[in-house]
Design an enzyme around this catalytic site. Structure first.
Site, short mmCIF file in Angstrom:
data_model
loop_
_atom_site.label_atom_id
_atom_site.label_comp_id
_atom_site.label_asym_id
_atom_site.label_seq_id
_atom_site.Cartn_x
_atom_site.Cartn_y
_atom_site.Cartn_z
N ASP A 130 0.86 -1.19 0.00
CA ASP A 130 0.00 0.00 0.00
C ASP A 130 0.90 1.24 0.00
O ASP A 130 1.58 1.52 0.99
CB ASP A 130 -0.89 -0.06 1.26
CG ASP A 130 -1.89 1.07 1.35
OD1 ASP A 130 -1.68 2.11 0.69
OD2 ASP A 130 -2.88 0.91 2.08
N HIS A 131 0.86 1.97 -1.10
CA HIS A 131 1.79 3.10 -1.24
C HIS A 131 1.46 4.26 -0.30
O HIS A 131 2.25 5.19 -0.14
CB HIS A 131 1.80 3.59 -2.69
CG HIS A 131 3.13 4.14 -3.13
ND1 HIS A 131 4.05 4.66 -2.25
CD2 HIS A 131 3.69 4.25 -4.35
CE1 HIS A 131 5.11 5.08 -2.91
NE2 HIS A 131 4.93 4.83 -4.19
N ARG A 132 0.29 4.22 0.36
CA ARG A 132 0.00 5.26 1.36
C ARG A 132 0.84 5.05 2.60
O ARG A 132 1.06 5.96 3.38
CB ARG A 132 -1.49 5.21 1.75
CG ARG A 132 -2.43 5.55 0.62
CD ARG A 132 -3.86 5.28 1.00
NE ARG A 132 -4.08 3.88 1.36
CZ ARG A 132 -5.23 3.39 1.80
NH1 ARG A 132 -6.27 4.19 1.94
NH2 ARG A 132 -5.36 2.11 2.09
#
Ligand code: CAO
Length: 521
Positions: free
Chosen positions: A493-495
């Site tokens: 998850d790039h967040r």
């Protein structure tokens, strides 16, 4: 009771005295196995109890509002003997109390016992405030008690719907809360179009693109959600006429007939109108039979549940997948040796239990991979419960090995086999698939080289593994040798995670598989 078959509330985890909110059958109805019988709703989850078998309903023992627990008889079928059957529940979680997907949640007064029309004496928040789960929102005061209503989930207060002096009861709306990445000012963007339905074909009113978040957060039972999806109605736009605003089947049907907001024109996307949302073409409506013989089969219950989860996760999480490979030549030799030693014990080790151990060692080194997003905060978990994707006749399931850090490789192998078995027999319980902190999806027993697994929310990463193959390695560009090589595909998850961290995670995971002694460090 000879001649009647009692259908009872099955194991529903820790829930007790759960109110019946909807009854889907009446005496005389012919039902098939898996047809929903009743819907139960606790403050944490809505559960449909499906029929465990085919039968004809002789009597419905409960009524809406009755509170039931495991073992309570809900329906009686006409039958030859006094046989008893247990149904298995479908647990469909409402907006999670701690980490709802991005969207707007309506926060309501929870169960406050017998109190009704209780005045609001204080409001602790205002529009724009950021609240955490359990932060107090308002205070109510009856002549007997003062009660604070806490936030059920984290988010940003969007609109206060009450004022001091208003009288509230259970279910009254207090405020709306933008959760996750939901925009504060704008409406929830439409995310995806519904599958084409007979309603579409008949030209009845449908919504071309759902506000998927508002759909998820709407107050409706799974059966009503199903009807809404079939009719292409966006639940987020339907006003419920049931208790506390609950949306009933009739509301959905009336909405479907009465007309709903049309799909946004496709031109909006082309002209940039899709920013913040996704403007998509309607799902293609094709008469497949025009081109050749076809057979139509409804998706099974598990497939539908996992499809909805996968779709949400795919749309909501900004996934990136990083590939790498691990040299498992020595590990494979060790596995073969250990399997010989363990032959008499009945335990057979595949590569997967070793990967679980390697995952735990890597997660301990990179704790943000063993975490979940909660609003603006990251919750780090000091436990390592590893889920593994299991292919079952009913569809994909993810059983969870709890406390994998405390278990040996043979213990994990044994537990994995037992969990995969109950999953394949359709007997797995909801709590055996809950609490995971990281997942592994292994296609190694089948084939392939790389793939892009979908993260199992609210986890933030998943390791996909394919089949090991022999590959020529050259450590120095001059000499080379053949090594058994395992393809790795880590989706993250790039967040929460950056590309460099993901690459390091893969490198470390591969190094542990190459030399398992590293788990000791
Ligand atoms: N490379 C080479 N061989 C592998 C391997 C790999 N990565 N992984 C497993 N194998 C071998 C096993 O060692 C076993 O061989 P032997 O019988 O000679 O020992 C054989 O393949 C079959 O393994 P398995 O699949 O039965 O066992 P497992 O422990 O590896 O996996 C389970 C168990 C439940 C995960 C698996 O059966 C399964 O369901 N896999 C599918 C998961 C899935 O659908 N994922 C996709 C989800 S979409 O994101």
């Amino acid at each position: 009771m000879s001649g009647l078959i009692d259908i009872k509330v099955p194991d529903i985890g820790d829930f007790k005295d759960v109110p019946v909110i909807e009854i889907f059958v009446k005496p005389g109805d012919k039902v098939k196995a898996e047809d929903p019988l009743v819907s139960l709703e606790s403050d944490k989850a809505t559960m449909e109890v499906p029929s465990p078998r085919d039968g004809v309903v002789k009597s419905v023992v409960v009524k809406v509002g009755d509170k039931v627990s495991e073992g309570a008889v809900i329906v009686q079928f006409a039958g030859a003997g006094a046989e008893q059957a247990d149904a298995r529940p479908v647990v469909s979680a409402p907006p999670s109390p701690v980490s709802a997907p991005a969207g707007v949640a309506e926060v309501r007064v929870p169960d406050i016992g017998d109190f009704k029309d209780v005045p609001v004496i204080e409001i602790f928040v205002k529009a724009g405030d950021i609240v955490k789960a359990e932060d107090p929102l308002i205070a109510l005061e009856s002549d007997k008690a003062t009660m604070e209503v806490p936030a059920p989930l984290a988010g940003t207060v969007r609109e206060i719907k009450v004022k001091t002096g208003d009288k509230l009861s259970e279910g009254s709306i207090i405020l709306s809360l933008a959760t996750g990445a939901a925009p504060l000012q704008a409406d929830i963007p439409p995310v995806s179009p519904p599958a084409s339905s007979s309603a579409t074909a008949a030209g009845t009113a449908v919504v071309g693109a759902f506000g998927e978040k508002s759909f998820e957060l709407a107050y409706a039972s799974p059966a009503v959600r199903k009807v809404a999806r079939e009719l292409g109605v966006d639940l987020g736009k339907v006003k419920g006429s049931g208790n506390h605003g609950r949306i009933l089947r009739e509301d959905v049907e009336a909405f479907g007939k009465g007309g709903a907001a049309p799909a946004k024109p496709q031109a909006a996307a082309a002209s940039g109108g899709g920013v913040g949302g996704i403007d998509l073409l309607p799902w293609p409506k094709v008469d497949f039979a025009k081109y050749g013989p076809v057979e139509r089969k409804d998706l099974g219950r598990i497939k539908k549940i996992s499809a909805a989860n996968l779709h949400r996760n795919w749309v909501v999480i900004p996934h990136v997948t990083t590939h790498d490979e691990a040299d498992i030549t020595d590990l494979e030799q060790f596995r073969v040796t250990m399997n010989k030693e363990l032959e008499k014990s009945g335990v057979k080790l595949s590569l997967l239990p070793f990967m679980v151990k390697a995952a735990v060692a890597t997660l301990q080194k990179f704790p943000e991979f063993n975490a979940s997003l909660d609003g603006d905060a990251l919750v780090y978990k000091n436990y390592w419960h590893i889920g593994f994707a299991a292919d079952t006749p009913n569809g994909l399931m993810v059983p969870v090995i709890r406390d994998a850090d405390k278990k040996s490789v043979p213990e994990i192998a044994k537990e994995m086999n037992a969990l995969a078995k109950v999953a394949r027999e359709g007997k797995i319980k909801p709590d055996q698939m809950q609490g995971g902190t990281f997942s592994i999806s292994s296609l190694g027993g089948i084939g392939g080289i790389y793939f892009t697994p979908i993260i199992n929310a609210p986890e933030v990463a998943i390791m996909g593994v394919c089949k090991g193959y022999w590959k020529q390695h050259s450590p120095d560009g001059k000499t080379s040798n053949w090594r058994l090589t395992l393809p790795l595909s880590l989706s993250w998850d790039h967040r929460v995670i950056d590309g460099a961290a993901a690459a390091r995670f893969n490198v470390y995971f591969a190094s542990v598989l190459a030399d398992l002694r590293r788990v000791l460090f």
